[in-house]
Design a protein around this motif. Structure first.
Motif, PDB file in Angstrom:
ATOM      1  N   HIS A 142      55.976 -26.240 -45.405  1.00  0.00           N
ATOM      2  CA  HIS A 142      55.172 -27.462 -45.296  1.00  0.00           C
ATOM      3  C   HIS A 142      55.025 -28.136 -46.661  1.00  0.00           C
ATOM      4  O   HIS A 142      55.060 -29.366 -46.763  1.00  0.00           O
ATOM      5  CB  HIS A 142      53.781 -27.146 -44.738  1.00  0.00           C
ATOM      6  N   ASN A 143      54.869 -27.342 -47.706  1.00  0.00           N
ATOM      7  CA  ASN A 143      54.745 -27.911 -49.042  1.00  0.00           C
ATOM      8  C   ASN A 143      56.048 -28.603 -49.455  1.00  0.00           C
ATOM      9  O   ASN A 143      56.024 -29.666 -50.067  1.00  0.00           O
ATOM     10  CB  ASN A 143      54.358 -26.836 -50.049  1.00  0.00           C
ATOM     11  N   LEU A 144      57.172 -27.996 -49.127  1.00  0.00           N
ATOM     12  CA  LEU A 144      58.461 -28.614 -49.434  1.00  0.00           C
ATOM     13  C   LEU A 144      58.603 -29.938 -48.688  1.00  0.00           C
ATOM     14  O   LEU A 144      59.063 -30.935 -49.260  1.00  0.00           O
ATOM     15  CB  LEU A 144      59.606 -27.664 -49.060  1.00  0.00           C
ATOM     16  N   LEU A 145      58.191 -29.982 -47.435  1.00  0.00           N
ATOM     17  CA  LEU A 145      58.236 -31.231 -46.668  1.00  0.00           C
ATOM     18  C   LEU A 145      57.332 -32.291 -47.303  1.00  0.00           C
ATOM     19  O   LEU A 145      57.674 -33.474 -47.335  1.00  0.00           O
ATOM     20  CB  LEU A 145      57.826 -30.987 -45.220  1.00  0.00           C
ATOM     21  N   ARG A 146      56.199 -31.868 -47.830  1.00  0.00           N
ATOM     22  CA  ARG A 146      55.285 -32.793 -48.520  1.00  0.00           C
ATOM     23  C   ARG A 146      55.957 -33.399 -49.752  1.00  0.00           C
ATOM     24  O   ARG A 146      55.843 -34.596 -50.021  1.00  0.00           O
ATOM     25  CB  ARG A 146      54.023 -32.015 -48.912  1.00  0.00           C
ATOM     26  N   VAL A 147      56.672 -32.572 -50.508  1.00  0.00           N
ATOM     27  CA  VAL A 147      57.383 -33.060 -51.692  1.00  0.00           C
ATOM     28  C   VAL A 147      58.443 -34.073 -51.291  1.00  0.00           C
ATOM     29  O   VAL A 147      58.568 -35.148 -51.895  1.00  0.00           O
ATOM     30  CB  VAL A 147      58.008 -31.875 -52.479  1.00  0.00           C
ATOM     31  N   VAL A 148      59.213 -33.748 -50.266  1.00  0.00           N
ATOM     32  CA  VAL A 148      60.260 -34.667 -49.798  1.00  0.00           C
ATOM     33  C   VAL A 148      59.641 -35.982 -49.345  1.00  0.00           C
ATOM     34  O   VAL A 148      60.173 -37.065 -49.617  1.00  0.00           O
ATOM     35  CB  VAL A 148      61.093 -34.013 -48.667  1.00  0.00           C
ATOM     36  N   GLU A 149      58.499 -35.916 -48.683  1.00  0.00           N
ATOM     37  CA  GLU A 149      57.803 -37.132 -48.243  1.00  0.00           C
ATOM     38  C   GLU A 149      57.413 -37.997 -49.436  1.00  0.00           C
ATOM     39  O   GLU A 149      57.601 -39.223 -49.428  1.00  0.00           O
ATOM     40  CB  GLU A 149      56.558 -36.747 -47.442  1.00  0.00           C
ATOM     41  N   HIS A 150      56.890 -37.394 -50.503  1.00  0.00           N
ATOM     42  CA  HIS A 150      56.519 -38.150 -51.707  1.00  0.00           C
ATOM     43  C   HIS A 150      57.755 -38.780 -52.357  1.00  0.00           C
ATOM     44  O   HIS A 150      57.700 -39.926 -52.820  1.00  0.00           O
ATOM     45  CB  HIS A 150      55.806 -37.248 -52.721  1.00  0.00           C
ATOM     46  N   ILE A 151      58.844 -38.051 -52.392  1.00  0.00           N
ATOM     47  CA  ILE A 151      60.088 -38.585 -52.969  1.00  0.00           C
ATOM     48  C   ILE A 151      60.551 -39.798 -52.171  1.00  0.00           C
ATOM     49  O   ILE A 151      60.908 -40.835 -52.742  1.00  0.00           O
ATOM     50  CB  ILE A 151      61.180 -37.496 -53.025  1.00  0.00           C
ATOM     51  N   ASN A 152      60.537 -39.686 -50.854  1.00  0.00           N
ATOM     52  CA  ASN A 152      60.966 -40.800 -50.008  1.00  0.00           C
ATOM     53  C   ASN A 152      60.059 -42.010 -50.153  1.00  0.00           C
ATOM     54  O   ASN A 152      60.539 -43.157 -50.166  1.00  0.00           O
ATOM     55  CB  ASN A 152      61.051 -40.366 -48.545  1.00  0.00           C
ATOM     56  N   LYS A 153      58.748 -41.799 -50.255  1.00  0.00           N
ATOM     57  CA  LYS A 153      57.816 -42.923 -50.453  1.00  0.00           C
ATOM     58  C   LYS A 153      58.140 -43.650 -51.753  1.00  0.00           C
ATOM     59  O   LYS A 153      58.169 -44.875 -51.802  1.00  0.00           O
ATOM     60  CB  LYS A 153      56.371 -42.427 -50.494  1.00  0.00           C
ATOM     61  N   GLY A 154      58.382 -42.893 -52.814  1.00  0.00           N
ATOM     62  CA  GLY A 154      58.722 -43.498 -54.096  1.00  0.00           C
ATOM     63  C   GLY A 154      60.027 -44.261 -54.022  1.00  0.00           C
ATOM     64  O   GLY A 154      60.144 -45.384 -54.528  1.00  0.00           O
ATOM     65  N   LYS A 155      61.016 -43.676 -53.379  1.00  0.00           N
ATOM     66  CA  LYS A 155      62.327 -44.325 -53.243  1.00  0.00           C
ATOM     67  C   LYS A 155      62.211 -45.614 -52.435  1.00  0.00           C
ATOM     68  O   LYS A 155      62.764 -46.650 -52.822  1.00  0.00           O
ATOM     69  CB  LYS A 155      63.301 -43.363 -52.568  1.00  0.00           C
TER      70      LYS A 155
END
Length: 114
Positions: free
Chosen positions: A24-37
């Motif tokens: 779940h934490n890894l998915l959270r990181v990916v979500e933040h990366i996508n928001k920034g992108k």
């Protein structure tokens, strides 16, 4: 008394929280990366390897943090009694080493209090 009252674990803690795994934490990181992108923002990350963190815990600092977080005194005393004045020996074949004082770290694995 539950640790949730002290906001512990933190909302960002995943590995030891019911129904929240490290995935779940890894998915959270990916979500933040996508928001920034998607917002054309620069995104950076720093990853720390804390595999040996329990071996290097500063016991006095941990106790200070518990006091600062206003943990009940009886809990602080229990944790402090578990972490301070600890000794260890090493068993090789059938021979024990001389007991030595544990200076830092949290007892883990198979051990017996002396």
């Amino acid at each position: 008394m539950r640790l949730i009252q002290f906001r512990l674990p933190m909302p960002q803690q995943f590995g030891f929280t019911p129904q929240l795994s490290t995935t779940h934490n890894l998915l959270r990181v990916v979500e933040h990366i996508n928001k920034g992108k998607n917002s054309n923002l620069a995104t950076a990350a720093i990853f720390l390897d804390i595999a040996k963190a329990f071996d290097k815990v500063w016991i006095e600092g941990l106790i200070h943090k518990l006091i600062a977080c206003k943990f009940p005194q009886y809990i602080i005393e229990k944790i402090q009694s578990y972490l301070t004045n600890r000794r260890f020996t090493v068993l090789v074949k059938n021979s024990d080493s001389t007991p030595r004082k544990l200076q830092v770290g949290i007892p883990q694995g198979e051990f017996w209090a002396l």
